[in-house]
Design a protein around this motif. Structure first.
Motif, PDB file in Angstrom:
ATOM      1  N   LEU A   1       4.205   4.238   1.188  1.00 34.62           N
ATOM      2  CA  LEU A   1       4.756   4.309  -0.158  1.00 34.62           C
ATOM      3  C   LEU A   1       3.722   4.832  -1.160  1.00 34.62           C
ATOM      4  O   LEU A   1       4.056   5.576  -2.079  1.00 34.62           O
ATOM      5  N   HIS A   2       2.479   4.406  -0.973  1.00 35.46           N
ATOM      6  CA  HIS A   2       1.335   4.769  -1.841  1.00 35.46           C
ATOM      7  C   HIS A   2       1.720   4.926  -3.315  1.00 35.46           C
ATOM      8  O   HIS A   2       1.413   5.912  -3.977  1.00 35.46           O
ATOM      9  N   ASP A   3       2.438   3.889  -3.817  1.00 31.30           N
ATOM     10  CA  ASP A   3       2.844   3.886  -5.227  1.00 31.30           C
ATOM     11  C   ASP A   3       2.848   2.436  -5.703  1.00 31.30           C
ATOM     12  O   ASP A   3       3.857   1.736  -5.640  1.00 31.30           O
ATOM     13  N   ASP A   4       1.701   1.976  -6.170  1.00 37.08           N
ATOM     14  CA  ASP A   4       1.555   0.575  -6.545  1.00 37.08           C
ATOM     15  C   ASP A   4       2.483   0.181  -7.684  1.00 37.08           C
ATOM     16  O   ASP A   4       2.995  -0.940  -7.734  1.00 37.08           O
ATOM     17  N   LYS A   5       2.711   1.103  -8.616  1.00 42.64           N
ATOM     18  CA  LYS A   5       3.582   0.788  -9.743  1.00 42.64           C
ATOM     19  C   LYS A   5       5.019   0.560  -9.268  1.00 42.64           C
ATOM     20  O   LYS A   5       5.681  -0.395  -9.707  1.00 42.64           O
ATOM     21  N   TRP A   6       5.501   1.421  -8.372  1.00 43.85           N
ATOM     22  CA  TRP A   6       6.863   1.246  -7.845  1.00 43.85           C
ATOM     23  C   TRP A   6       6.970  -0.073  -7.106  1.00 43.85           C
ATOM     24  O   TRP A   6       7.931  -0.823  -7.284  1.00 43.85           O
TER      25      TRP A   6
END
Length: 519
Positions: A349-354
């Motif tokens: 995913l490499h999307d901490d905000k999501w």
């Protein structure tokens, strides 16, 4: 679709006439479905009287013919007898029966003989069979309807396990359940030994090895949560007492309806002392499946490819969906491997905000979003979540994977013992669950899990308030001497040691100015 029920005495010529006309309609019309109920002469009068009384009909002879309202539920529409059915078939479908009276009598004799032989066969088969008794409550719900075929064809309890299905619902839903019973038997599944329809809780739970509770207590808009929880407590405590009394000693009970599932499991544990407490569980699988579907959509994979998603805490309300151990198979990335090869979901995913902001909101809104699109409750996904989880509980879960299940805590991960909490579990083929105990928790994760613990404790305290905190001990202070000066030695009062002073006949105290006053 029309579903016509033709019921009658086995020796009745007019039943034979209606039966053959129904067979003809079913053969020629793709949307016509026929169900037959054949009773011996000894059974017929009582069965007819009871059926007409339940449905509010006035009919006194064989056959009895009605149309089931399978598209919208209800008591069904009475057609009448053989002549009424002939008029119905002629008016709606342009077909009629030209069967002679002699042929009708001959077929009736054959029907009676066949009925006798079938009943004897069934009696012998039942005497040799030891089916698994499975009860579903709130059985007139769409969730229950969606589970029956899966259970009957052996996908839940195994391909060799015969099942006696107990369907429990309120009195005003028995007519609908009778239609469900007929349709279940029409499935012609060899493992479905019998279907019992009842509104009697003792009868429904009697001799059961598995009980699936789909009940829910609606929370009215102006109802306080504490009042709602008290209603749930009374309702499910009563269930537990009956289960403790009449079900198998090792019965497995899963709560899978809407509402405070963890709280309801907890209340049942307090009222079923003879049932092992690990045999009461609550469904977390649906929330877990919601999370898998959302992640799979983000990664463009099948939702079944996402594994090891954990739901911590309260299945119904405050829970924490944890992706830290989740893995994804068949992901179209730079590195490929065999079907068993997987990659960490968070890395893909490499999307901490999501993950931190959008994902929790999407999981929370998933149920409402699906229902809004459908225009009705999402029963198919809940039915699948229940049957899959029960199948894993009964037969064991896939090797190398963990799933979420609300179970009674023994203190794992700092959760108070006795609290019902959703944990990551594995399930073995002997029908036991085991909490996975080697999950590494970061401090933020521990804080989120603690929030869910506090939420569950607040629900528990509605019925079992915490003990009042003890009065704190007085602050240690020097005890003055009786002559107004300082004592030679300082004495202290504490909760561990209460030291009293040898006093004179009249107790004294010292004012701020140091003057003695008598008390």
């Amino acid at each position: 679709m029309a579903k016509i029920v033709v019921a009658g005495r086995a020796d009745c010529p007019y039943y034979a006439k209606a039966e053959l006309l129904g067979d003809r309609l079913q053969k020629n019309l793709p949307d016509f479905k026929l169900h037959k109920i054949l009773k011996t002469p000894e059974e017929w009068e009582d069965w007819l009287s009871e059926t007409c009384q339940q449905r509010g009909w006035n009919h006194q002879k064989s056959p009895l013919i009605w149309r089931e309202l399978i598209d919208r539920g209800g008591k069904g529409v009475l057609i009448g007898g053989a002549n009424d059915f002939q008029e119905y078939a002629s008016g709606y479908y342009g077909l009629s029966s030209d069967l002679l009276s002699s042929d009708m009598r001959k077929i009736a004799e054959e029907n009676q003989q066949t009925k006798i032989e079938v009943d004897e066969e069934e009696k012998l088969l039942k005497s040799q069979s030891n089916p698994l008794h499975v009860c579903i409550t709130n059985a007139s719900s769409g969730v229950s309807y969606g589970m029956i075929n899966t259970i009957a064809q052996g996908d839940v309890f195994g391909k060799t396990t015969e099942v006696s299905l107990h369907l429990l619902a309120a009195d005003d839903r028995l007519d609908y359940l009778e239609g469900t019973e007929m349709e279940a038997l029409d499935l012609a599944q060899g493992l479905l030994r019998e279907v019992i329809v009842t509104s009697n809780t003792h009868q429904a739970f009697s001799d059961c090895s598995v009980i699936l509770l789909l009940d829910e207590i609606p929370c009215e808009p102006d109802c306080e949560k504490s009042t709602w929880l008290q209603k749930n407590a009374e309702y499910f405590s009563n269930y537990a007492k009956i289960i403790n009394e009449v079900a198998k000693p090792n019965v497995k009970v899963m709560l899978a309806g809407e509402g405070p599932v963890n709280f309801n499991v907890f209340m049942m544990l307090q009222n079923a002392p003879d049932i092992p407490r690990q045999n009461f569980v609550g469904l977390s699988r649906l929330t877990e499946n919601h999370a898998k579907a959302i992640v799979s959509n983000q990664l463009k994979v099948n939702s079944d490819d996402v594994v090891d998603v954990i739901v911590w805490g309260n299945s119904y309300d405050a829970h924490y969906v944890d992706l830290s151990n989740a893995r994804v198979h068949n992901y179209d990335g730079a590195v490929w491997g065999p079907p068993s090869f997987s990659r960490p979901v968070l890395e893909m995913l490499h999307d901490d905000k999501w993950v931190g902001e959008e994902f929790p909101s999407l999981v929370k809104q998933r149920k409402a979003e699906v229902q809004e699109k459908l225009g009705h409750p999402a029963t198919m996904s809940r039915a699948a979540a229940i049957t899959t989880m029960v199948g894993h509980w009964w037969n064991g879960s896939p090797s190398g994977q963990m799933f979420s299940l609300a179970v009674v805590s023994e203190g794992w991960y700092g959760v108070p013992e006795g609290l019902v909490f959703s944990y990551p579990v594995t399930l073995n083929p002997k029908g036991y669950w085991n909490v996975v105990q080697d999950i590494n928790l970061t401090e933020p994760m521990k804080a989120k899990i603690n929030d869910t613990v506090q939420d569950l404790l607040s629900e528990k305290y509605v019925m079992f308030p915490p003990p009042k905190a003890p009065t704190p001990p007085p602050t240690a202070e020097a005890v003055p001497s009786t002559d107004g000066g300082e004592a030679d030695s300082v004495q202290f009062k504490s909760s561990e040691q209460l030291i009293t002073l040898e006093e004179s006949e009249k107790e004294t105290s010292v004012t701020k100015d140091g003057e003695e006053t008598a008390e």
